[in-house]
Motif scaffolding. Structure first.
Motif, PDB file in Angstrom:
ATOM      1  N   VAL A   1       0.857  -1.182   0.000  1.00  6.86           N
ATOM      2  CA  VAL A   1       0.000   0.000   0.000  1.00  6.86           C
ATOM      3  C   VAL A   1       0.893   1.232   0.000  1.00  6.86           C
ATOM      4  O   VAL A   1       1.796   1.350   0.824  1.00  6.86           O
ATOM      5  N   PRO A   2       0.675   2.159  -0.897  1.00  2.00           N
ATOM      6  CA  PRO A   2       1.497   3.370  -0.916  1.00  2.00           C
ATOM      7  C   PRO A   2       1.312   4.209   0.348  1.00  2.00           C
ATOM      8  O   PRO A   2       0.238   4.212   0.950  1.00  2.00           O
ATOM      9  N   ASP A   3       2.354   4.893   0.761  1.00  5.62           N
ATOM     10  CA  ASP A   3       2.329   5.779   1.933  1.00  5.62           C
ATOM     11  C   ASP A   3       2.885   7.146   1.544  1.00  5.62           C
ATOM     12  O   ASP A   3       3.923   7.569   2.037  1.00  5.62           O
ATOM     13  N   PRO A   4       2.202   7.846   0.656  1.00  2.35           N
ATOM     14  CA  PRO A   4       2.739   9.118   0.166  1.00  2.35           C
ATOM     15  C   PRO A   4       2.834  10.201   1.239  1.00  2.35           C
ATOM     16  O   PRO A   4       3.592  11.157   1.079  1.00  2.35           O
ATOM     17  N   HIS A   5       2.105  10.053   2.337  1.00  2.00           N
ATOM     18  CA  HIS A   5       2.121  11.066   3.399  1.00  2.00           C
ATOM     19  C   HIS A   5       3.071  10.708   4.531  1.00  2.00           C
ATOM     20  O   HIS A   5       3.203  11.461   5.488  1.00  2.00           O
ATOM     21  N   GLY A   6       3.705   9.543   4.436  1.00  2.00           N
ATOM     22  CA  GLY A   6       4.693   9.140   5.433  1.00  2.00           C
ATOM     23  C   GLY A   6       4.120   8.893   6.819  1.00  2.00           C
ATOM     24  O   GLY A   6       4.780   9.199   7.811  1.00  2.00           O
ATOM     25  N   ILE A   7       2.919   8.321   6.895  1.00  2.00           N
ATOM     26  CA  ILE A   7       2.314   8.083   8.210  1.00  2.00           C
ATOM     27  C   ILE A   7       2.750   6.752   8.835  1.00  2.00           C
ATOM     28  O   ILE A   7       2.558   6.552  10.028  1.00  2.00           O
ATOM     29  N   VAL A   8       3.348   5.858   8.057  1.00  2.00           N
ATOM     30  CA  VAL A   8       3.844   4.602   8.602  1.00  2.00           C
ATOM     31  C   VAL A   8       5.061   4.910   9.470  1.00  2.00           C
ATOM     32  O   VAL A   8       5.960   5.644   9.059  1.00  2.00           O
ATOM     33  N   THR A   9       5.076   4.348  10.690  1.00  2.00           N
ATOM     34  CA  THR A   9       6.160   4.648  11.624  1.00  2.00           C
ATOM     35  C   THR A   9       7.120   3.486  11.847  1.00  2.00           C
ATOM     36  O   THR A   9       8.207   3.689  12.364  1.00  2.00           O
ATOM     37  N   ALA A  10       6.727   2.265  11.465  1.00  2.00           N
ATOM     38  CA  ALA A  10       7.609   1.112  11.677  1.00  2.00           C
ATOM     39  C   ALA A  10       7.250   0.001  10.699  1.00  2.00           C
ATOM     40  O   ALA A  10       6.174  -0.005  10.116  1.00  2.00           O
ATOM     41  N   GLY A  11       8.174  -0.929  10.563  1.00  2.00           N
ATOM     42  CA  GLY A  11       7.942  -2.077   9.696  1.00  2.00           C
ATOM     43  C   GLY A  11       8.241  -1.809   8.241  1.00  2.00           C
ATOM     44  O   GLY A  11       7.802  -2.546   7.370  1.00  2.00           O
ATOM     45  N   HIS A  12       9.012  -0.784   7.959  1.00  2.00           N
ATOM     46  CA  HIS A  12       9.304  -0.427   6.573  1.00  2.00           C
ATOM     47  C   HIS A  12       9.980  -1.557   5.797  1.00  2.00           C
ATOM     48  O   HIS A  12       9.820  -1.662   4.591  1.00  2.00           O
ATOM     49  N   ASP A  13      10.726  -2.413   6.489  1.00  4.00           N
ATOM     50  CA  ASP A  13      11.399  -3.531   5.825  1.00  4.00           C
ATOM     51  C   ASP A  13      10.587  -4.822   5.900  1.00  4.00           C
ATOM     52  O   ASP A  13      11.009  -5.839   5.362  1.00  4.00           O
ATOM     53  N   ASN A  14       9.444  -4.790   6.566  1.00  2.00           N
ATOM     54  CA  ASN A  14       8.593  -5.969   6.676  1.00  2.00           C
ATOM     55  C   ASN A  14       7.900  -6.186   5.342  1.00  2.00           C
ATOM     56  O   ASN A  14       7.362  -5.255   4.749  1.00  2.00           O
TER      57      ASN A  14
END
Length: 80
Positions: free
Chosen positions: A26-39
């Motif tokens: 799922v795209p995160d164009p607003h950068g709201i994901v805080t963890a799990g970027h490599d998951n």
């Protein structure tokens, strides 16, 4: 019908984590994901008291996960 898991919540002492299933596609164009970027399959968004929530971005991500579920989930979509 959501056709699968979308998210899970974890309440901790000083924050709440929202685990996004299939968050990796799922795209995160607003950068709201805080963890799990490599998951490869899930991502996390942490919410702390007093922080603003980007409701539009979060809703868009959740809707995309539901759409992905309906299309067969990450295993099907990843092989396309």
């Amino acid at each position: 019908m959501l056709e699968g898991n979308v998210c899970a919540l974890l309440a901790a002492k000083d924050h709440v984590n929202l685990f996004l299933y299939d968050g990796a596609i799922v795209p995160d164009p607003h950068g709201i994901v805080t963890a799990g970027h490599d998951n490869r399959t899930a991502r996390t968004i942490s919410f702390h008291q007093g922080e603003a929530i980007n409701a539009a971005a979060l809703t868009a991500m959740l809707r995309q996960i539901v759409a992905n579920n309906r299309a067969g989930g990450w295993r099907t979509l990843k092989s396309l």
